[in-house]
Design an enzyme around this catalytic site. Sequence first.
Site, PDB file in Angstrom:
ATOM      1  N   CYS A   1      -2.922   1.131   8.190  1.00  0.00           N
ATOM      2  CA  CYS A   1      -1.910   0.407   7.438  1.00  0.00           C
ATOM      3  C   CYS A   1      -2.247  -1.079   7.341  1.00  0.00           C
ATOM      4  O   CYS A   1      -2.510  -1.739   8.340  1.00  0.00           O
ATOM      5  CB  CYS A   1      -0.560   0.596   8.128  1.00  0.00           C
ATOM      6  SG  CYS A   1       0.786   0.575   6.980  1.00  0.00           S
TER       7      CYS A   1
ATOM      8  N   GLU B   1       0.828  -1.196   0.000  1.00  0.00           N
ATOM      9  CA  GLU B   1       0.000   0.000   0.000  1.00  0.00           C
ATOM     10  C   GLU B   1       0.866   1.249   0.000  1.00  0.00           C
ATOM     11  O   GLU B   1       1.878   1.309   0.682  1.00  0.00           O
ATOM     12  CB  GLU B   1      -0.919   0.018   1.224  1.00  0.00           C
ATOM     13  CG  GLU B   1      -1.903  -1.134   1.238  1.00  0.00           C
ATOM     14  CD  GLU B   1      -2.713  -1.187   2.527  1.00  0.00           C
ATOM     15  OE1 GLU B   1      -2.995  -0.109   3.087  1.00  0.00           O
ATOM     16  OE2 GLU B   1      -3.044  -2.301   2.964  1.00  0.00           O
TER      17      GLU B   1
END
Length: 359
Positions: free
Chosen positions: A338, A104
């Site tokens: 996250c 990501e």
Amino acid sequence: MTQAQSPARSPPTTVFSIADIEHRLTALGANPAHRQRVLRHWVQALPLSHGRRQLEHFLPQAVREALPGLMEELDGLATLVESHPGTDGSARLLVKLQDGQTVESVLLPRDGLCVSSQVGCAVGCQFCMTGRDGLIRQVSSAEIVAQVALARRQRAVKKVVFMGMGEPSHNLEAVMEAIHLLGTVGNIGHKNLVFSTVGDPRVFERLASGAVKPALALSLHTTKADLRRELLPRAPRLTPAEIVTAGERYARETGYPIQYQWTLLDGVNDGEDELDAIVGLLKGKYGVLNMIPYNSVPELPFQRPDWEKARDIARRLHQRGILTKLRDSAGQDVEGGCGQLRARAAQPRGRTVPIQPAP
């Protein structure tokens, strides 16, 4: 076996470092200035025609002939699978690497970018989705830079923070190689390169010795050594006081204040005892305390505190002499924590892009 019956070719699995790219260019006859020109075009996402000197007047013929294919290869190191814009001006990106693994990146407000340095993470922070599957593999220096190049093809990037998936100190050489490139031909100010770590002792010496010295963010989260061991079970066994002492030394060496990261967990690390200890630990230190209310995840037991409570904590600390910034985690409305987006993509929901399962 006929051609029609031949199995589909598997994707390439070679993972490049920046040094590998430089070696390939050198083998084609490129000198240091040539290599810098090529790398600058890549990391700044510039068209090959950009610049006062055209490539045919500058680069050796062998380099010019190889350049379109090389650029295509470099762009393929990190490709966009999904983009989820947030209402705060951020955008969470699911990025596929060359071997099919995903990481990501997050486009942040005010021209920032958060990048990942590992697929997964070995630290195992109890409040983080990234570490649930452990460390899958390292992200190469070229793959780190490729995340920046990918983001710059969408909008300006003037700050890069190593706060995405992974613990940068566990991939130290690759991260430092990427930081060096970003801080030179990447045209990003050194203090706008932010290395975030749970406090690996190797970091403090290694960062100070580099030509490009990034700013440092230290994940503190609590003043209590026993609670920190519980929340960050595989972090180095430094006490919060030892982490702050090392951070203060680096801050004075570089002239950049330390960013102490504190994820506010409701009922866990937001009590009066913690606030008193923060004042004792950080007052007079060259740093800023970034308090970030937790981004709640259904799969994890922690809760996000009420915003008014968080604001009151930050206000009271500020009044007691601790420079405190209350930050809302970017992308709250787009699975901003996250590892959340990657975890969602790994679940079978009819995705058109296959995700490699963790080994």
